[in-house]
Design an enzyme around this catalytic site. Structure first.
Site, short mmCIF file in Angstrom:
data_model
loop_
_atom_site.label_atom_id
_atom_site.label_comp_id
_atom_site.label_asym_id
_atom_site.label_seq_id
_atom_site.Cartn_x
_atom_site.Cartn_y
_atom_site.Cartn_z
N GLN A 59 10.66 -4.52 -3.21
CA GLN A 59 9.24 -4.86 -3.43
C GLN A 59 8.95 -6.28 -2.95
O GLN A 59 9.65 -7.22 -3.32
CB GLN A 59 8.91 -4.71 -4.93
N LYS A 94 5.75 3.50 -8.86
CA LYS A 94 6.64 4.17 -7.90
C LYS A 94 7.68 5.00 -8.64
O LYS A 94 7.97 6.14 -8.28
CB LYS A 94 7.29 3.14 -6.96
N ASP A 134 9.81 2.20 3.59
CA ASP A 134 8.60 1.39 3.80
C ASP A 134 8.23 1.34 5.28
O ASP A 134 7.12 0.95 5.63
CB ASP A 134 8.85 -0.06 3.35
N1 GUN Z 1 4.20 -5.20 -1.51
C1 GUN Z 1 2.93 -4.83 -1.31
N2 GUN Z 1 2.88 -3.62 -0.70
C2 GUN Z 1 4.16 -3.23 -0.53
C3 GUN Z 1 4.76 -2.06 0.03
O1 GUN Z 1 4.09 -1.14 0.52
N3 GUN Z 1 6.12 -2.05 0.02
C4 GUN Z 1 6.87 -3.05 -0.48
N4 GUN Z 1 8.18 -2.93 -0.43
N5 GUN Z 1 6.35 -4.14 -1.01
C5 GUN Z 1 4.99 -4.22 -1.03
#
Ligand code: GUN
Length: 284
Positions: free
Chosen positions: A96, A52, A119
């Site tokens: 996350q 990211k 998200d």
């Molecule tokens: N953990 C697995 N996929 C995601 C996601 O798309 N966003 C976040 N914040 N955590 C995750």
């Protein structure tokens, strides 16, 4: 033989569009900023967070990482979220998941300002998605839709089956397919006749989290198969939720793992962060 839908190629295109728009935005004095919080040392989460941050650099965003120890107390995490909520140079906040067990994920999701919730996990954003009037789409389902569009596949009137009902993927995925007039079935661990239901799918989305779960005998000849899974097989090799070797000969279109849905999730996160920055600047 199936046509492979390359998430690598489509995500590069999406990121290029975001990069060009970020350049224009910067000329107006706004540089999109994303804060990424990671708690603990889950190796998969570490890889995702690194990817990211790398994507932010590629498109010209500022990114800030907050790597907190696994034993961070809930109040400390919430205090960080609140500080980031108030920062004008931070347009997107992402925590996350999963979080260590002692932390309350729901409380953290609720604490993020919905306007910075790139998200799209906050209930206010989830509700907006339900009624089809949203600021952000959840990244993974939005990435799947982008792949469907890039391949020129029409959803309207098709039988769509989503395996998996998570808040992050399965449920919003079903909603996005419904918005495009698909006839959608959601399957899960309690579904009785899973194989028969899957065999009826024109478009099959696998978001189960189990390696090679979807076998060749579960897929109709000519189906479009989208694989959200990122797992390790018995030899430690990356694989999806779909048994690619068995399913590929039957499908008309298929996404590979790696290089399918995975890179799209990050590209859509960049798109959401750009939208958040534009909204904050009154440009959306
Ligand atoms: N953990 C697995 N996929 C995601 C996601 O798309 N966003 C976040 N914040 N955590 C995750």
């Amino acid at each position: 033989m199936a046509t492979i839908i390359s998430g690598k190629e489509v995500s590069a295109k999406v990121k290029e569009e975001v990069r060009a728009e970020c350049d224009r935005l910067r000329q107006q004095g706004v540089t999109p900023g994303l804060a990424v919080i990671i708690v603990g040392d889950d190796p998969a989460s570490r890889v995702y967070v690194n990817n990211k941050k790398k994507a932010c650099a590629e498109v010209g965003f500022v990114s800030e990482e907050y790597a907190l120890p696994a034993e961070t107390p809930q109040e400390e995490l919430l205090a960080l979220v609140n500080t980031l909520n108030r920062r004008q140079d931070i347009h997107g906040i992402l925590c996350q998941l999963p979080l260590p067990k002692h932390l309350d994920e729901t409380a953290v999701i609720h604490a993020i300002d919905p306007k910075k919730d790139v998200d799209a996990f906050h209930p206010s954003n989830v509700g907006k998605i339900m009624i089809g009037d949203y600021d952000f789409l959840p990244c993974t389902p939005a990435g799947v839709m982008e792949l469907i569009h890039a391949a020129g596949i029409e959803v309207s009137g098709k039988s769509c089956v989503v395996i998996g009902r998570s808040n992050i993927v399965g449920k919003p995925m079903a909603m996005l397919l419904l918005h495009e007039n698909g006839t959608v079935t959601i399957c899960h661990s309690k579904t009785r006749n899973l194989k028969e239901i899957c065999l009826g799918a024109d478009i099959l989305v696998a978001a189960v989290g189990r390696p090679k779960f979807v076998k060749g005998d579960m897929v109709k000849e000519g189906a479009v198969v989208l694989d959200v899974g990122i797992n390790r097989d018995e030899n430690g090799k990356l694989c999806g939720d779909v048994d690619y070797a068995e399913v590929e000969p039957k499908a008309s279109y298929i996404t590979p793992v790696p290089g399918g849905v995975g890179p799209m999730t990050i590209a859509m996160l960049m798109k959401n962060t750009l939208s958040a920055a534009k909204m904050a600047a009154g440009l959306l």
